[in-house]
Motif scaffolding. Structure first.
Motif, PDB file in Angstrom:
ATOM      1  N   ASP A 377       2.661   4.595   4.156  1.00  0.00           N
ATOM      2  CA  ASP A 377       2.564   4.704   2.584  1.00  0.00           C
ATOM      3  C   ASP A 377       1.434   5.763   2.339  1.00  0.00           C
ATOM      4  N   THR A 378       0.422   5.901   3.186  1.00  0.00           N
ATOM      5  CA  THR A 378      -0.603   6.831   2.952  1.00  0.00           C
ATOM      6  C   THR A 378      -0.211   8.293   3.088  1.00  0.00           C
ATOM      7  N   LEU A 379       0.767   8.322   3.969  1.00  0.00           N
ATOM      8  CA  LEU A 379       1.311   9.499   4.182  1.00  0.00           C
ATOM      9  C   LEU A 379       2.124   9.926   3.054  1.00  0.00           C
ATOM     10  N   GLU A 402       9.923  -0.815  14.661  1.00  0.00           N
ATOM     11  CA  GLU A 402       9.655  -1.243  13.242  1.00  0.00           C
ATOM     12  C   GLU A 402       9.856   0.081  12.398  1.00  0.00           C
ATOM     13  N   LEU A 403       9.012   1.227  12.787  1.00  0.00           N
ATOM     14  CA  LEU A 403       8.825   2.427  12.115  1.00  0.00           C
ATOM     15  C   LEU A 403      10.114   3.057  12.169  1.00  0.00           C
ATOM     16  N   SER A 404      10.935   2.983  13.233  1.00  0.00           N
ATOM     17  CA  SER A 404      12.197   3.840  13.346  1.00  0.00           C
ATOM     18  C   SER A 404      13.008   3.171  12.439  1.00  0.00           C
ATOM     19  N   PRO A 409      12.724   4.561   7.117  1.00  0.00           N
ATOM     20  CA  PRO A 409      13.985   4.506   6.428  1.00  0.00           C
ATOM     21  C   PRO A 409      13.788   4.029   4.771  1.00  0.00           C
ATOM     22  N   LYS A 410      13.061   3.236   4.739  1.00  0.00           N
ATOM     23  CA  LYS A 410      12.795   2.613   3.434  1.00  0.00           C
ATOM     24  C   LYS A 410      12.043   3.634   2.641  1.00  0.00           C
TER      25      LYS A 410
END
Length: 749
Positions: A377-379, A402-404, A409-410
Motif C-alpha cells: 500500500d505504501t509503495l 501471500e505477496l506473490s 496481483p490485487k
C-alpha cells in the motif's frame, strides 16, 4: 614471417602438464652452449636523456645520447640477426620522458666451446612514433612533427612482426596493443584491453551492491544519513528493515524492539535513545517474539510523532563508537523513498530499495497488522513500484507467498521477492509456529530451491552457504542459479572480527571470492568497499594506474590491474593469425597469482580469454612469451629478487588447451635459469660448472631450433645488483634444452 616468432614446446613428459603446475622436484638444468654480453653503457644516436627524476621533475641530463638498453622483447630478424625492443626507459613513467622507444637490430656472436667473441653489435634502429596523431591523449612530444614516442608515453614490452610486415607491440601502462608500420609509424589508436573474465552471475548481469541498513558500518543504521552515505558510496540498493508504529506507519528499524534490557534494567542493545527518556519509562514491556521473551521498548507502542522525538544510537558501540549518537531521527519508509528520489533528481542515479518485512508472524498475531499489505500500500501510494528498483525480502515464507499470490496481483504490481536464508539448523518462524519441523537446510536443497523459485526470484543467503567456515567456495550459487534464482549474499563487513583468518583482515578478498562464486549481489555494512570491489570486477576495460584516463581526471581507484602490470608478454601464433598477450599482474577479482592470457584474432579483431597462467610460489611476474606450436607457448617466470636473493627464474612450456585441476593452464618446467650447466665455463660468472642468471628481470626468449633457445635479461638501465655492485650488462644465453621442443613448421631459424 611467423617463423620468426618465438614458439616453444618443451617435450618433457616427466613433468607432464597433466600433473599440474610443473614438477620442480626434478629440475631441468639446460646447458649453456653460447654466451655474449652487451656492456651496460652502450649508447645510440639521439637526444640527451636521463634528465627526469622519479617525481617527474626535469634536471640536468645524465646521458649525452640514448641508452640502448634495457631490452624487453626479441624476435628473429628476417634480414638475419635479431630485433630487440627497448624497454620504457629508466624504470618508471615519470623518469622516462626523454627515453625514446625503439627497436634495435643486433648481430650476436656467441662464445662457444669452439671459440667466438661473445659479443653483441648494435645496428640500425626503428624509432616508434606517432606523426599522424593516432594517440588521442597528450604525449610527451605532442607538439613535434614526428611525435617520437617515449617511456613517458608507453611501457613497451613484447612485440611481433605480423605476416603483412607490420609491428604489434604490447604496452603495460594501458594496457594497450600498439600497431605500427614496419618503419615504426603508429597505424591506429592504441587498442584497449577488454575485461573478458566476466563473473558467473545469473544471466551475466553485473552484481549489485546493497547498503545493508544503509552505510551502517560508518553511520547509525537505518537513518537517512546512513542511507545517504550508502548512496554516495555507490550502493545500487539501500535496505530498510520495516516495522510499524502504533498509528500504522512503516518505519526503518532492524527490530520492533528498539532497546533491549536485561532483568536488572541494563541496556543490552539499542538503536534509539529511548531508555534515556524518562517520559517513556512506562513503555517498557516484555513480549514474546518468535518464541522468545524479550524485555524492551517496542515500536508498535509509540506513535510516529513520539518516535520522532527519539534519536538513533549506534547498535554496536564497542566496535563502531558513538560519534553519531543522538543526531539522527528514525525515518519512515516514505522518507526513505523521498531521499532516493531527491538523489535521483540531483545526480541522475536510479537507486533502488530492498525492504525487509520484519517478523511477519509476530506482526500479524501480536501487533495485528499485515506489514506485507501495508508495504505494498505504501509503495503504491508513493508511486515507487518499478520492479527494477525494488526487492522485497523476508526470513519467513508464508508472507512472501501471500505477496506473490494475492497482495501484489490485487494491487496491480509485480515486484521481485527474495527468500532470506539463515543457518541450516534455523528455520523460518512461520514453519516453527505451524509445527513444521523442517529447517533452512530443506529450503536450500535442490528440491527446496525449485519450490522456492515458484514464489520468489532470488535468495538472500548467509555468506556461509557460499563460502564455508574453512574459506572454501561451495556449489550453492551454481545450484541456486540452476533453479533460476538470483543470489544476494549477506553480510559483508570490514571489521576483522567478521572475517575468516584466511583473508588476513582484508574484507575485499572476501567480497572478491563471493563474486568469483557468482553471487548476484552483496549486502554490506560498508557499501563504499562493496562498490569498489564490484566496480573493479565489472569495469569494461582492464586498466592499470598508469592508464591515461587517470591522468585526465578519472580516479585511479578504478584501476583493476597493478601498476605497470600489463602486457609483459606478446607473441604470435605460428600461422600468423592470432596475437597472444599475457598480463604481468593479476586483474582485481581474479585469484592471486593468476595472470590472464588473451588472444586477439588479427583478421576479425575479436578478443578471447584463453585462460589463466598460475605463478609458482615465489613467482612474482612473467617476463616474455613465445610460441612453440599451435597449442603451446614458452613463458619466462621470475621472482622480484636479484643477486644472491634470486630464486625463481624459470622457463615453462604452457598448454593453450590443457588445464590443471584448478582450471589454470597446465605448465611444464623446461629450464631453471638459476641452475644452468656450463661445463665449458663459457660465462665469466660460472662457478663449478654451474651458471646462474639472477637478474631481477629476464624479458627475452626466442626459439632458435628444436633444441636451442636464446634468453636475455632486461638490465633496467642503469640498474645494478644482478652481478654485484656494478651496472648490469645485458647477457645473451644460448641454451640447449634437456629435451627437444616439438616445433611447428617454420618456427626458429
Amino acid at each position: 614471417m611467423l617463423s620468426r616468432m618465438n614458439p616453444l614446446h618443451a617435450a618433457l613428459s616427466i613433468l607432464s602438464v597433466s600433473l599440474g603446475l610443473g614438477a620442480l622436484g626434478e629440475s631441468r638444468a639446460a646447458t649453456l652452449v653460447g654466451y655474449a654480453e652487451l656492456p651496460a653503457d652502450t649508447f645510440a644516436e639521439g637526444p640527451a636523456s636521463g634528465a627526469y627524476s622519479g617525481a617527474g621533475l626535469r634536471g640536468e641530463a645524465r646521458f649525452k645520447s640514448q641508452p640502448v638498453q634495457g631490452f624487453s622483447g626479441v624476435q628473429l630478424d628476417k634480414a638475419g640477426g635479431y630485433l630487440f625492443l627497448s624497454d620504457n626507459g629508466f624504470g618508471a613513467k615519470a623518469n622516462s620522458a626523454d627515453y625514446l622507444l625503439r627497436l634495435y637490430r643486433m648481430n650476436l656472436t656467441p662464445k662457444t666451446a669452439g671459440g667466438g667473441a661473445g659479443s653483441a653489435q648494435v645496428g640500425a634502429f626503428i624509432q616508434l612514433r606517432d606523426p599522424e596523431r593516432k594517440v588521442p591523449w597528450l604525449i610527451v612530444n605532442e607538439a613535434s612533427p614526428e611525435r617520437l614516442l617515449t617511456g613517458g608515453d608507453f611501457d613497451v614490452e613484447g612485440f611481433v612482426t605480423a605476416p603483412d610486415g607490420t609491428l604489434w607491440v604490447g604496452d603495460e601502462f594501458g594496457p594497450f596493443l600498439l600497431h605500427f608500420s614496419a618503419d615504426g609509424r603508429l597505424l591506429e589508436a592504441p587498442i584497449s584491453t577488454p575485461n573478458l573474465a566476466g563473473l558467473p552471475t545469473l544471466g551475466g548481469r553485473a552484481p549489485i551492491v546493497i547498503g545493508h541498513r544503509g552505510s551502517s558500518g560508518t553511520r547509525p543504521e537505518h537513518t537517512l544519513e546512513a542511507y545517504r552515505v550508502a548512496i554516495e558510496a555507490g550502493a545500487d540498493f539501500i535496505e530498510p528493515d520495516l516495522v510499524v508504529t502504533k498509528d500504522g506507519v512503516l518505519v526503518a528499524r532492524h527490530e520492533p524492539v528498539i532497546a533491549v534490557l536485561d532483568k536488572d534494567g541494563k541496556v543490552l542493545e539499542a538503536t534509539a535513545d529511548v531508555a534515556t527518556r524518562p517520559e517513556f519509562k512506562e513503555r517498557l514491556k516484555t513480549k514474546k517474539i518468535d518464541g522468545q521473551d524479550v524485555t524492551g521498548y517496542w515500536v508498535e507502542d509509540f506513535t510516529l510523532a513520539e518516535l520522532k522525538t527519539l534519536r538513533a544510537v549506534e547498535r554496536l558501540p564497542a566496535l563502531r563508537g558513538r560519534a553519531f549518537d543522538g543526531r539522527f531521527e528514525i525515518p519512515t519508509l516514505a522518507e526513505v523513498i523521498a531521499l532516493v528520489r531527491e538523489t535521483e533528481a540531483r545526480t541522475g542515479r536510479k537507486v533502488g530499495i530492498y525492504p525487509e518485512t520484519k517478523h511477519p508472524t509476530y506482526m500479524t498475531q501480536v501487533v495485528g497488522i499485515n506489514t506485507s499489505q501495508l508495504l505494498i500500500d505504501t509503495l503504491v501510494k508513493e508511486k515507487f513500484t518499478d520492479p527494477a528498483r525494488v526487492f522485497i525480502q523476508s526470513f519467513e515464507t508464508a508472507n512472501l507467498k501471500e505477496l506473490s499470490a494475492s497482495i501484489m496481483p490485487k494491487a496491480g504490481v509485480k515486484l521481485p521477492l527474495a527468500q532470506l536464508i539463515s543457518g541450516p539448523k534455523e528455520a523460518p518462524y512461520d514453519w516453527v509456529a505451524a509445527g513444521d519441523k523442517r529447517t533452512y537446510s530443506d529450503l536450500v536443497s535442490d528440491a527446496g530451491l525449485k519450490e522456492l523459485a515458484s514464489y520468489a526470484g532470488g535468495v538472500g543467503a548467509t555468506k556461509r552457504l557460499i563460502i564455508d567456515e574453512q574459506g572454501a567456495t561451495t556449489d550453492f550459487v551454481a545450484r541456486a542459479h540452476a533453479a533460476g534464482l538470483l543470489v544476494h549474499a549477506w553480510t559483508f563487513r570490514n571489521e576483522p572480527t567478521y572475517l575468516l583468518p584466511g583473508y588476513g583482515g582484508d574484507p575485499e578478498a572476501e567480497m572478491r571470492q563471493a563474486l568469483r562464486a557468482g553471487v548476484d549481489g552483496l549486502f554490506t555494512d560498508f557499501p563504499a568497499t562493496g562498490a569498489k570491489v564490484v566496480g573493479s570486477a565489472t569495469t569494461p576495460e582492464v586498466r592499470s594506474p598508469q592508464h591515461p584516463a587517470f591522468a585526465q581526471g578519472a580516479s585511479s581507484a578504478a584501476a583493476n590491474l597493478g601498476g605497470s602490470g600489463g602486457y609483459e608478454g606478446l607473441t604470435l601464433s605460428p600461422d600468423g593469425q592470432t596475437l597472444y598477450a599475457l598480463l604481468e599482474k593479476t586483474v582485481t577479482g581474479d585469484p592471486a597469482g593468476r595472470l590472464r592470457l588473451h588472444a586477439l584474432n588479427l583478421a576479425t579483431r575479436a578478443w578471447t580469454l584463453v585462460g589463466h597462467y598460475a605463478l609458482d610460489a615465489g613467482g612474482e611476474a612473467i617476463g616474455d612469451i613465445t610460441p612453440v606450436n599451435a597449442q603451446e607457448l614458452l613463458v619466462i617466470e621470475r621472482d622480484a629478487a636479484q643477486g644472491a636473493a634470486a630464486k625463481v627464474k624459470r622457463i615453462y612450456r604452457v598448454s593453450l588447451t590443457r588445464r590443471a585441476a584448478d582450471g589454470t593452464l597446465a605448465k611444464t618446467l623446461v629450464a631453471d635459469l638459476m641452475d644452468v650447466k656450463d661445463p665449458q665455463g663459457l660465462a665469466p660468472s660460472t662457478r663449478a660448472g654451474v651458471f646462474t642468471f639472477p637478474f631481477v628481470t629476464i624479458e627475452n626468449v626466442v626459439v632458435l631450433d628444436a633444441n636451442t633457445i636464446l634468453v636475455a635479461n632486461d638490465n633496467n638501465y642503469p640498474a645494478t645488483g644482478g652481478r654485484g655492485d656494478v651496472k648490469d650488462n645485458t647477457e645473451f644465453l644460448w641454451l640447449r634444452l634437456d629435451a627437444p621442443l616439438s616445433l611447428a613448421a617454420g618456427v626458429g631459424r
